[in-house]
Design a protein around this motif. Sequence first.
Motif, short mmCIF file in Angstrom:
data_model
loop_
_atom_site.label_atom_id
_atom_site.label_comp_id
_atom_site.label_asym_id
_atom_site.label_seq_id
_atom_site.Cartn_x
_atom_site.Cartn_y
_atom_site.Cartn_z
N ARG A 97 33.09 35.12 37.45
CA ARG A 97 34.41 35.13 36.80
C ARG A 97 35.19 33.94 37.33
O ARG A 97 35.20 33.69 38.53
CB ARG A 97 35.12 36.44 37.16
CG ARG A 97 36.51 36.56 36.63
CD ARG A 97 36.96 38.02 36.64
NE ARG A 97 37.90 38.36 37.69
CZ ARG A 97 37.66 39.23 38.65
NH1 ARG A 97 36.48 39.83 38.73
NH2 ARG A 97 38.56 39.52 39.54
N GLU A 99 38.95 31.96 37.58
CA GLU A 99 40.40 32.06 37.42
C GLU A 99 41.01 30.71 37.77
O GLU A 99 40.57 30.06 38.73
CB GLU A 99 40.96 33.16 38.33
CG GLU A 99 40.49 34.54 37.92
CD GLU A 99 40.94 35.63 38.87
OE1 GLU A 99 41.86 35.37 39.68
OE2 GLU A 99 40.38 36.74 38.81
N SER A 131 34.18 38.50 32.43
CA SER A 131 35.56 38.76 32.89
C SER A 131 35.63 39.86 33.94
O SER A 131 36.64 40.01 34.62
CB SER A 131 36.45 39.12 31.70
OG SER A 131 35.96 40.29 31.09
N ARG A 136 33.96 35.71 42.11
CA ARG A 136 35.15 35.09 41.53
C ARG A 136 35.29 33.66 42.04
O ARG A 136 35.39 33.43 43.25
CB ARG A 136 36.37 35.92 41.94
CG ARG A 136 37.55 35.83 41.02
CD ARG A 136 38.53 36.97 41.31
NE ARG A 136 39.02 36.95 42.66
CZ ARG A 136 40.28 36.69 43.01
NH1 ARG A 136 41.18 36.43 42.11
NH2 ARG A 136 40.64 36.71 44.27
N ASP A 151 36.08 33.65 46.23
CA ASP A 151 36.58 34.89 46.84
C ASP A 151 35.37 35.61 47.43
O ASP A 151 34.55 36.15 46.70
CB ASP A 151 37.27 35.74 45.77
CG ASP A 151 37.65 37.12 46.27
OD1 ASP A 151 37.44 37.42 47.46
OD2 ASP A 151 38.16 37.91 45.46
#
Length: 371
Positions: A97, A99, A131, A136, A151
């Motif tokens: 994912r 971000e 998603s 991440r 992360d």
Amino acid sequence: MKDEDDLEIFLVATPGLEAPLYAEAIEGGFGSPQKLAGGVVCRGGWREVWRANLELRGANKVLVRLGSFPAVHLAQLDKRARKFPWAKFLRPDIPVRVEATCRKSRIYHDRAARQRIERAISETLGAPVSSDATVRVLLRIEKDICTLSLDSSGEPLHKRGHKPAIAKAPMRETMAAMFLRECGYDGSEPVLDPMCGSGTFVIEAAEIALGLMPGRSRKFAFENFASFDHDAWHELRKRTQTHETELKFFGSDRNEGAIEASRSNAMQANVDQITQFQHRSVSDIKPPTGPTGLIIVNPPYGARIGDEKRLRSLYGSLGKVLANRFHGWRVGIVTTTPGLARATRLPLLPPGPVVDHGGTKIRLFRTEPLK
């Protein structure tokens, strides 16, 4: 590009609790810690990343900075992202994912920036983008500098993995641990919480006394990284030292459901042998037999349950009971306003910094041992 034995590791703190997390990182022997707004940065290899997730009680997340490069438009970001050595960090079989955030940069469109990174990962590495992926990748573009981080934690670290029952308005475990530290608690004295809710303060205190690692019951995102070594991780977990204690840790609450939740949580955390939870009101609490220690409490406050004026009498009753019965005990009260804390009429020290508890501003008010 980062040397994998000298990674920049960012320990995310609850805003206002950077200082105790910094102290914890120093005590834990993490390399070159520096306190910043929002957390603590330190250095080390992947083993230190694992250790931070396993051992640190006050970090909300452990982020690993992978590298940075300048980019002033999306085509440049796309080109540099495709040259980035994703295979050093990510596995092609594990979903990712992405971000993105942009600040003060010529690339200002978060979603477009995120899509460039997603495409670079999926087309050069072959990893699927999802998603709801556990892994991440974070892109921060600030003043035209693109910084990529991972992360390593996954679920926030206050989710210890051994607390199924949650009471109303819970205190996060990471915050509770740092408030305990701010009260000078180190595992060598009893702790009592007369409004214990689901038992967070009491259970954290008992775990500290036993040397139980906060991350012992859960999985982490780094277990899906390319750098992960299962055998080395198993060895690290085995090496953590626990110890015995003669101390007991006490919680009480007027809500019977809260007491049931606390007992269940203590059992899950494997501290039920040294914790005692009782259904009783504040007016009925008495000092347990044995040494004096720390009373720490997170009473109701205006923004949470009722208006401040009505709550002053509750704080007054609490203060009266503590002043009359708990000579030699220190007190820590976590609440929103000096007015509520002062309603206890206890001899308060200057308050701690303002802490952001899910949008509510709270502070720790402490006393020396009561006379």
